[in-house]
Each structure stands twice: as C-alpha cells, then as structure tokens.
Design an enzyme around this catalytic site. Structure first.
Site, mmCIF file in Angstrom:
data_model
loop_
_atom_site.group_PDB
_atom_site.id
_atom_site.type_symbol
_atom_site.label_atom_id
_atom_site.label_comp_id
_atom_site.label_asym_id
_atom_site.label_seq_id
_atom_site.Cartn_x
_atom_site.Cartn_y
_atom_site.Cartn_z
ATOM 1 N N SER A 1 4.685 2.793 7.897
ATOM 2 C CA SER A 1 4.318 1.632 7.088
ATOM 3 C C SER A 1 5.474 1.200 6.198
ATOM 4 O O SER A 1 6.085 2.018 5.509
ATOM 5 C CB SER A 1 3.098 1.959 6.219
ATOM 6 O OG SER A 1 1.943 2.067 6.992
ATOM 7 N N ASP B 1 0.247 -7.632 1.526
ATOM 8 C CA ASP B 1 0.633 -6.211 1.634
ATOM 9 C C ASP B 1 2.157 -6.051 1.654
ATOM 10 O O ASP B 1 2.708 -5.322 2.478
ATOM 11 C CB ASP B 1 0.017 -5.579 2.879
ATOM 12 C CG ASP B 1 0.046 -4.050 2.812
ATOM 13 O OD1 ASP B 1 0.237 -3.508 1.708
ATOM 14 O OD2 ASP B 1 -0.102 -3.403 3.873
ATOM 15 N N HIS C 1 0.811 -1.219 0.000
ATOM 16 C CA HIS C 1 0.000 0.000 0.000
ATOM 17 C C HIS C 1 0.848 1.274 0.000
ATOM 18 O O HIS C 1 0.341 2.347 -0.309
ATOM 19 C CB HIS C 1 -1.000 -0.003 1.172
ATOM 20 C CG HIS C 1 -0.404 0.289 2.511
ATOM 21 N ND1 HIS C 1 -0.095 -0.708 3.421
ATOM 22 C CD2 HIS C 1 -0.061 1.454 3.117
ATOM 23 C CE1 HIS C 1 0.382 -0.150 4.525
ATOM 24 N NE2 HIS C 1 0.429 1.157 4.363
#
Length: 396
Positions: free
Chosen positions: A223, A145, A115
């Site tokens: 992230s 992911d 992402h």
C-alpha cells in the site's frame, strides 16, 4: 573380412562426433529462428558477466523489468507507522504497521496512502540503503486515500520516481509494482491493467472514481507504493486488494496518478485539499420503494437529513430533517435534492462528484422538492471546514 586398426577406429569416432555435433547445432539454430519468427521476431538479448565471461540470456520484456527495478527501486521507501491502540483488557499500547511510498522530490517529500499513515504517533522511513529517517506528516486527503510525508535526508540519497499520466491507459497494458509486502523490502511484481474506471470505497466512506484494476500481486505492505508503466513512470498509487482469503488473488487497485497530481500542490501548501462545500452532512437515498412508502414526488434523489449551520446550504434556505412527519394526509421529509447544476443526484456520492470540478466561490443552482413542490436554490460554494475532513458521515 576387412579389419580396422585401432587408429582408424579412433578417427571414425572423432569424425562421427564432429558430424553429430554439427547436425545438432544446425537443428538448434534453425529451431531458434523458427521459434523467434513465431514469437514476432523478438530474439533474446545476451547480458554478459564481465567477471566470469559468461552470458545470461534475457528476453526484451525481462530486460525491461530488470532495468526498471534497478533504476527505480531506490525511489521506493518503506514506511513504519507506530500508533497507540486502546484495548479493553490491557489499556493503551503501541502497535506498528508498514507500507510503501514513492519519493516525489529531493526535498524529501514522499507520496503514500492515507491509511498507511493514519493515526500515527510516530513515522519512520527506511530508504533502499537501509538508512532510517523520522518522518513528519505534510498533508492528507482521506477522500482519495492519499497522503504526503517528509523526511530530512541528503538529496543525493533521494531517487525521485517520475510521475506519468493515467489519462490514456489501456486494458492489457503492462504494469509493475514495487513495494514492501509482508515486510520484504524492494519486491517487484508484474502484470497488466485488468480494468479501468473502477469505483473504490475509501475508509472514510467516500467513493474514489476511475480506479485502476491490475493483476500484479499487491499484498499488505504494498500500500502506498508505485504502480509503474513500462517506461518507468508512476501511473497509480497501490491502494487495496480484493482478498476473500487474506491473500493476493490477482485483483488489486491503484488510485490514478492524475488524481494525485491534482491534489499534491494543496497537500504541500495547506496540508489538506481545499474543496468547495455545500454543507450537506447527512442524507438518505430515495428509490422506488421509499418513494411509494412516503408518497414522494420523485423516485431518485437524496433526502436531506443534516445540514451544517452557517453553510451555503443553510444560508440558501435548504431544509433538512432526520424525521418523517405526518401532517394530515401529507408526509413531510427534509428537502429532496435531485440536481446540482447539470448533475442528477441519486446518491450522496453524486453530491461529491457534482462539486469535484467546481471551485471555492463558484455559484451553483440546486433543484429540490419540498412538500411535493419543486424549488430552486442558488448557493455560493465555501471551503469545506477542516472539522469535516475524513469524517465518515460528512458529505458535501
């Protein structure tokens, strides 16, 4: 009355000061030893500053944090994603997002979240020394992911983050997160593993199993960055937070490094993960209420509502229908899938889990109900077509 001279008074003052200082020093020494014993015998270490000659006291835990940050932070990069957004009023315009990543090798491969790089028209990576390099996408795995990107930079500037294992992690174990929260480069947060085996829903609808939960602060921009153990090994890829108020509340999640280890070779070689495929593209879960309403023979399973043409499921003769048809007193649906091999099927996620450890070309036996009768099908698994990568409705 005996009178003291000025010299005698001065000597008394000096002697009293020395005596008092000695008593205070003794009390402090005894107190420190008692406190140290109570804390398990860990004495603070002294780190000297050679420039000033002064010493800075750190506990052993602090010293571990400092050493890991100094050694590994150069291996954590900042990733800037430029993508194009379409707006009803203003048309298409570029927008930027940021995340973090871990350097995998001196070839410039970098591990991050899918992402973080999703829909990117331009990717840039900033190293610890603030030099910036254009990056290209190497491979992606939306199901977990995870993504790998690559930069061309001098090998001596690429500090590799060593991969550990997530197999034997323990709740309560110390962890550290290094990343780029809110655009603040090279930020360290610490905490412990709060829980193991958590399920986490990826953006494409897949469930990532056995996710690590931690109370180390993970914020937007973290992230894709590393979750490290106290030995300085990467044990997870920081992925998400639970944040009702758009801030860190001490509930963060990381994809286990063992998942990444398994798929990185495919990402580097093929740009995707080569997974076996049944060809079930849509299904509906069965429960007691659904079973009672439609008079189904089972209360657990999935009704097949979509099968890809030419897929193993289609070749084996499995039937799918997105409609419920009344034929006399009988209600006809698509086949109800209840078992793949030895794995009971209750949800569409179970279909994915049943094939997770299978290989392309393997043969599996599938159990299903059709018009109230149990049937068995034998399928030879094929590679999942790239057309189905990352599609929310795609199952297996």
């Amino acid at each position: 009355m005996y009178r003291l001279s000025v010299r005698q008074v001065l000597w008394i003052i000096i002697f009293s000061a020395l005596l008092g200082g000695g008593v205070i020093a003794g009390i402090g020494y005894v107190g420190n030893r008692w406190y140290s014993a109570k804390r398990g015998g860990v004495l603070p270490t002294v780190k000297s500053d050679s420039a000033t000659g002064q010493g800075q006291r750190f506990s052993s835990d602090e010293q571990n944090n400092i050493e890991l940050y100094e050694r590994l932070s150069p291996g954590v990069v900042n990733i800037t994603n430029t993508s194009v957004v379409e707006d009803f009023f203003f048309g298409a315009y570029p927008t930027q997002g940021s995340g973090s990543g871990s350097i995998l090798d001196t070839k410039g491969n970098i591990l991050t979240n899918y992402h973080v790089v999703e829909r990117a028209t331009k990717l840039e990576v900033t190293l610890n020394d603030n030099t910036t390099y254009p990056a290209k996408l190497v491979g992606v795995d939306p199901d977990n992911d995870i993504a790998v990107i690559r930069i061309t930079a001098p090998p001596e500037k690429l500090r590799v983050i060593p991969l550990g294992t997530s197999e034997k992690l323990k709740v309560g174990q110390k962890v550290l997160a290094i990343g780029n929260p809110f655009g603040l480069n090279q930020t360290l947060t610490t905490g412990v593993i709060s829980a193991l085996g958590r399920p986490l829903r990826a953006e494409n609808g897949r469930t990532i199993d056995n996710v690590i939960q931690t109370d180390a602060s993970i914020n937007p921009g973290n992230s894709g960055g590393p979750l490290l153990n106290s030995a300085g090994e990467l044990i997870g890829i920081n992925t998400a937070i639970y944040s009702p108020g758009q801030g860190s509340v001490g509930i963060g999640f990381a994809v286990p490094v063992d998942v990444a280890r398994q798929i990185i070779p495919d990402l580097l070689q093929f740009g995707r993960v080569r997974r076996p495929w049944l060809g079930v593209v849509a299904s509906y879960p069965v429960n007691a209420r659904v079973a009672q309403r439609f008079g189904l023979p089972v209360t657990e399973g999935v009704i097949l509502t979509g099968i890809a043409p030419g897929s193993p499921a289609a070749k084996a003769g499995l039937y799918a229908s997105d409609r419920v048809v009344q034929r006399g007193e009988q209600i006809v649906t698509g086949d109800i899938l209840v078992k793949i091999g030895d794995t009971a099927i209750k949800t569409s996620d179970d279909v994915f889990r049943a094939l997770k450890d299978r290989k392309i070309g393997d043969t599996v036996t599938v159990s299903a109900y059709r018009a109230g009768k149990q049937m068995s099908f034998t399928l030879t698994l094929q590679e999942r077509p790239t057309d189905f990568l990352g599609q929310p409705q795609e199952q297996n």
